[in-house]
Design an enzyme around this catalytic site. Structure first.
Site, PDB file in Angstrom:
ATOM      1  N   LYS A  44       0.616  -1.143   0.078  1.00  0.00           N
ATOM      2  CA  LYS A  44      -0.059   0.212   0.079  1.00  0.00           C
ATOM      3  C   LYS A  44       0.844   1.295  -0.085  1.00  0.00           C
ATOM      4  O   LYS A  44       0.318   2.471   0.004  1.00  0.00           O
ATOM      5  CB  LYS A  44      -0.992  -0.029   1.213  1.00  0.00           C
ATOM      6  CG  LYS A  44      -1.837  -0.965   1.189  1.00  0.00           C
ATOM      7  CD  LYS A  44      -2.739  -0.899   2.316  1.00  0.00           C
ATOM      8  CE  LYS A  44      -2.312  -1.249   3.757  1.00  0.00           C
ATOM      9  NZ  LYS A  44      -3.159  -1.162   4.897  1.00  0.00           N
ATOM     10  N   LYS A  46       2.798   2.107   2.376  1.00  0.00           N
ATOM     11  CA  LYS A  46       2.773   2.779   3.753  1.00  0.00           C
ATOM     12  C   LYS A  46       3.891   2.123   4.644  1.00  0.00           C
ATOM     13  O   LYS A  46       4.361   1.063   4.166  1.00  0.00           O
ATOM     14  CB  LYS A  46       1.351   2.263   4.449  1.00  0.00           C
ATOM     15  CG  LYS A  46       0.035   3.143   3.856  1.00  0.00           C
ATOM     16  CD  LYS A  46      -1.072   2.881   4.792  1.00  0.00           C
ATOM     17  CE  LYS A  46      -1.336   3.366   6.142  1.00  0.00           C
ATOM     18  NZ  LYS A  46      -2.644   3.124   6.717  1.00  0.00           N
TER      19      LYS A  46
END
Length: 136
Positions: A44, A46
């Site tokens: 993602k 992240k």
């Protein structure tokens, strides 16, 4: 027994997370939480300050949370709803509409975020402090 399911990274746990988990649990009798794995966070784009095991230990200590399991992909949610016999899927309202397709399997609710706090803001504040310290 009514089972609620939610998902998140839950890094740098704060009042907003606790409010979401409390309100999710108030929707039923049991709360199961899909915790984003470190590998899924990378997919993602992240990052988290704490690794999966640390974040899991913290979540498991919260009285509103009954079960914590790894979230490895976006696609697993339907299977998780079936596996945990979830009656309600809960996410923060910043995800409004993104998971409506799951309403074929259970009720989908989007809860309001806690104003004036977010992990992003905390991380930015920490970054500013680190930047100041480096330049002292």
């Amino acid at each position: 027994m009514k089972t609620i399911i939610t998902y998140g990274t839950f890094d740098i746990l704060h009042a907003g997370h606790i409010n979401l988990l409390r309100r999710a649990r108030e929707c039923g009798d049991r709360l199961v939480v899909g915790l984003s794995s470190d590998e899924f966070n990378q997919c993602k784009h992240k990052s988290s300050l704490l690794n999966y095991d640390n974040r899991k230990a913290v979540l498991e200590a919260i009285r509103f949370v009954d079960v914590v399991f790894p979230e490895q992909s976006w696609e697993q949610k339907a299977d998780d709803i079936r596996r945990y016999h979830a009656d309600v899927f809960v996410m923060g309202h910043d995800w409004l509409g993104k998971f409506d397709f799951l309403s074929e399997l259970c009720e989908v609710k989007y809860l309001p975020r806690t104003p004036e706090i977010s992990t992003t803001e905390i991380r930015q504040s920490l970054g500013a402090v680190v930047h100041q310290v480096k330049h002292v």
